[in-house]
Design an enzyme around this catalytic site. Structure first.
Site, PDB file in Angstrom:
ATOM      1  N   ARG A   1     -10.046   0.721   8.091  1.00 25.62           N
ATOM      2  CA  ARG A   1      -9.563  -1.042   8.394  1.00 25.62           C
ATOM      3  C   ARG A   1     -10.859  -1.182   9.234  1.00 25.62           C
ATOM      4  O   ARG A   1     -10.309  -2.650   9.848  1.00 25.62           O
ATOM      5  CB  ARG A   1      -7.728  -0.259   9.442  1.00 25.62           C
ATOM      6  CG  ARG A   1      -7.413  -1.194   8.605  1.00 25.62           C
ATOM      7  CD  ARG A   1      -6.068  -0.640  10.037  1.00 25.62           C
ATOM      8  NE  ARG A   1      -5.129  -1.255   9.452  1.00 25.62           N
ATOM      9  CZ  ARG A   1      -3.619  -0.697   9.053  1.00 25.62           C
ATOM     10  NH1 ARG A   1      -3.936  -0.020   8.879  1.00 25.62           N
ATOM     11  NH2 ARG A   1      -2.668  -1.542   8.773  1.00 25.62           N
TER      12      ARG A   1
ATOM     13  N   LYS B   1       1.060  -1.173  -0.270  1.00 24.37           N
ATOM     14  CA  LYS B   1       0.144   0.173  -0.440  1.00 24.37           C
ATOM     15  C   LYS B   1       1.160   1.458   0.254  1.00 24.37           C
ATOM     16  O   LYS B   1       1.022   2.080  -0.694  1.00 24.37           O
ATOM     17  CB  LYS B   1      -1.204   0.082   1.264  1.00 24.37           C
ATOM     18  CG  LYS B   1      -2.166  -1.379   1.147  1.00 24.37           C
ATOM     19  CD  LYS B   1      -2.771  -1.164   2.280  1.00 24.37           C
ATOM     20  CE  LYS B   1      -2.169  -0.669   3.412  1.00 24.37           C
ATOM     21  NZ  LYS B   1      -1.578  -2.354   4.352  1.00 24.37           N
TER      22      LYS B   1
ATOM     23  N   ARG C   1      11.486  -5.767   5.747  1.00 23.88           N
ATOM     24  CA  ARG C   1      11.233  -4.411   5.082  1.00 23.88           C
ATOM     25  C   ARG C   1      12.322  -3.145   5.610  1.00 23.88           C
ATOM     26  O   ARG C   1      12.279  -3.882   7.161  1.00 23.88           O
ATOM     27  CB  ARG C   1       9.404  -3.529   5.485  1.00 23.88           C
ATOM     28  CG  ARG C   1       9.639  -2.964   4.915  1.00 23.88           C
ATOM     29  CD  ARG C   1       7.676  -2.502   4.884  1.00 23.88           C
ATOM     30  NE  ARG C   1       6.828  -2.357   6.116  1.00 23.88           N
ATOM     31  CZ  ARG C   1       5.186  -2.461   5.509  1.00 23.88           C
ATOM     32  NH1 ARG C   1       4.692  -2.352   5.181  1.00 23.88           N
ATOM     33  NH2 ARG C   1       4.951  -2.724   7.064  1.00 23.88           N
TER      34      ARG C   1
ATOM     35  N   ARG D   1      -0.982  -9.062  12.515  1.00 18.90           N
ATOM     36  CA  ARG D   1      -1.516  -8.357  12.023  1.00 18.90           C
ATOM     37  C   ARG D   1      -2.551  -8.755  10.852  1.00 18.90           C
ATOM     38  O   ARG D   1      -3.551  -7.736  10.288  1.00 18.90           O
ATOM     39  CB  ARG D   1      -0.858  -6.799  11.236  1.00 18.90           C
ATOM     40  CG  ARG D   1       0.118  -5.714  12.617  1.00 18.90           C
ATOM     41  CD  ARG D   1       1.675  -5.823  12.431  1.00 18.90           C
ATOM     42  NE  ARG D   1       1.530  -4.595  11.217  1.00 18.90           N
ATOM     43  CZ  ARG D   1       2.548  -4.585  10.502  1.00 18.90           C
ATOM     44  NH1 ARG D   1       3.887  -4.825  10.814  1.00 18.90           N
ATOM     45  NH2 ARG D   1       2.811  -3.287   9.214  1.00 18.90           N
TER      46      ARG D   1
ATOM     47  N   ARG E   1      11.108  -1.467  11.389  1.00 16.64           N
ATOM     48  CA  ARG E   1       9.199  -1.490  12.097  1.00 16.64           C
ATOM     49  C   ARG E   1       9.625  -2.055  13.394  1.00 16.64           C
ATOM     50  O   ARG E   1       9.597  -3.115  12.799  1.00 16.64           O
ATOM     51  CB  ARG E   1       8.685  -0.733  11.160  1.00 16.64           C
ATOM     52  CG  ARG E   1       7.818   0.701  10.462  1.00 16.64           C
ATOM     53  CD  ARG E   1       7.231   0.474   9.804  1.00 16.64           C
ATOM     54  NE  ARG E   1       6.189  -0.485  10.538  1.00 16.64           N
ATOM     55  CZ  ARG E   1       4.863   0.074   9.651  1.00 16.64           C
ATOM     56  NH1 ARG E   1       5.067   0.453   8.832  1.00 16.64           N
ATOM     57  NH2 ARG E   1       3.431  -0.602  10.100  1.00 16.64           N
TER      58      ARG E   1
HETATM   59  P1  AMP Z   1       0.344   0.483   8.781  1.00 18.56           P
HETATM   60  O1  AMP Z   1       1.654   1.667   8.663  1.00 18.56           O
HETATM   61  O2  AMP Z   1      -0.878   0.627   7.726  1.00 18.56           O
HETATM   62  O3  AMP Z   1       0.809  -0.447   8.648  1.00 18.56           O
HETATM   63  O4  AMP Z   1      -0.731   1.154   9.737  1.00 18.56           O
HETATM   64  C1  AMP Z   1       0.460   0.450  11.216  1.00 18.56           C
HETATM   65  C2  AMP Z   1      -0.159   0.560  12.576  1.00 18.56           C
HETATM   66  O5  AMP Z   1      -0.659   1.156  13.144  1.00 18.56           O
HETATM   67  C3  AMP Z   1      -1.355  -0.599  12.281  1.00 18.56           C
HETATM   68  O6  AMP Z   1      -1.027  -1.803  12.699  1.00 18.56           O
HETATM   69  C4  AMP Z   1      -2.324  -0.238  13.487  1.00 18.56           C
HETATM   70  O7  AMP Z   1      -2.293  -0.556  15.053  1.00 18.56           O
HETATM   71  C5  AMP Z   1      -2.464   0.993  13.135  1.00 18.56           C
HETATM   72  N1  AMP Z   1      -3.254   2.064  12.124  1.00 18.56           N
HETATM   73  C6  AMP Z   1      -3.094   2.705  11.891  1.00 18.56           C
HETATM   74  N2  AMP Z   1      -4.117   2.735  10.877  1.00 18.56           N
HETATM   75  C7  AMP Z   1      -5.435   2.376  11.946  1.00 18.56           C
HETATM   76  C8  AMP Z   1      -6.369   2.223  11.085  1.00 18.56           C
HETATM   77  N3  AMP Z   1      -7.289   3.168  10.476  1.00 18.56           N
HETATM   78  N4  AMP Z   1      -7.067   1.565  12.858  1.00 18.56           N
HETATM   79  C9  AMP Z   1      -6.775   1.655  13.763  1.00 18.56           C
HETATM   80  N5  AMP Z   1      -5.436   0.937  13.091  1.00 18.56           N
HETATM   81  C10 AMP Z   1      -4.511   2.014  12.536  1.00 18.56           C
END
Ligand code: AMP
Length: 209
Positions: free
Chosen positions: A88, A13, A122, A166, A155
């Site tokens: 999400r 993404k 990553r 996740r 990360r």
């Molecule tokens: P990402 O960088 O998109 O993988 O997001 C990292 C983490 O941020 C996720 O595993 C969630 O813990 C939190 N997070 C990001 N976007 C959302 C969302 N829309 N709703 C809830 N938690 C989120």
């Protein structure tokens, strides 16, 4: 152009969003990046989100919806935006419908084992946010950002354990969005196992069709 990108962690993404914002001249809204900034700044919200994120869970719908609601009002969103990592959950998607009319939702689909493998390889630049992957998209000099020369980091939630959680969270809470947007007639699915450039081409072809 108002777009949403959905896909499990490490489906691509962020990589695709970075290319699409350049192509269409629209804003990139990554809720994960916004949350990581809050964590780095040590704000009250960041402190609340930190352990949830590290464990691979989702922060509360209420908080993330409030953040997105404010973000899309900013000037850089006037021409449109790509939401990367939001919604999400179905609750978030329903709230988003009340806020804006989306043009398309791109679903980047790939098998779990591919995503887990990518995720643990990553690397991210803590300074400029560029992302690399030791297997598919390595930096020119190992461990160093091509863009700004900073040392790359991993990360905290890109471990096997948090990654598995996740991916499970994606299946349980986010995958229902595929059916949600299919019903709306705005879903466009792309094969996330293709090479990065081909995925970008397929998305642009799908969006411009
Ligand atoms: P990402 O960088 O998109 O993988 O997001 C990292 C983490 O941020 C996720 O595993 C969630 O813990 C939190 N997070 C990001 N976007 C959302 C969302 N829309 N709703 C809830 N938690 C989120």
């Amino acid at each position: 152009m108002k777009l949403v990108l959905i896909g499990a962690p490490a489906a691509g993404k962020g990589t695709q969003a970075a290319r699409l914002v350049k192509h269409y001249g629209i804003a990139h809204i990554s809720t994960g990046d916004m949350l990581r900034e809050e964590v780095a700044k040590g704000t009250e919200f960041g402190n609340q989100a930190k352990s949830i994120m590290a464990a691979g869970g989702l922060v509360s719908d209420e908080l993330i919806i409030a953040i997105v609601q404010e973000r899309i009002k900013k000037d850089d969103c006037a021409k449109g935006f790509i939401l990367d990592g939001f919604p999400r959950t179905v609750v978030q998607a329903e709230k988003l419908e009340e806020m804006v009319k989306l043009d398309k939702v791109v679903y980047i689909n790939a098998p779990d084992e591919v995503m887990l493998e990518r995720l643990t390889a990553r690397q991210t630049c803590p300074k400029c946010g560029a992302t690399y992957n030791k297997m598919f998209l390595p930096s020119k000099v190992e461990g160093i950002c091509d863009v700004c020369g900073e040392k790359l980091t991993q990360r905290k939630d890109d471990t096997v354990e948090a990654g598995q959680k996740r991916i499970q969270t994606f299946h349980e809470q986010s995958e229902p969005l595929v059916g949600f947007y299919e019903k709306e007639g705005i879903l466009f699915e792309v094969d996330g196992t293709m090479p990065i450039d081909e995925i970008t081409k397929a998305i642009i072809a799908g969006l411009d069709a």
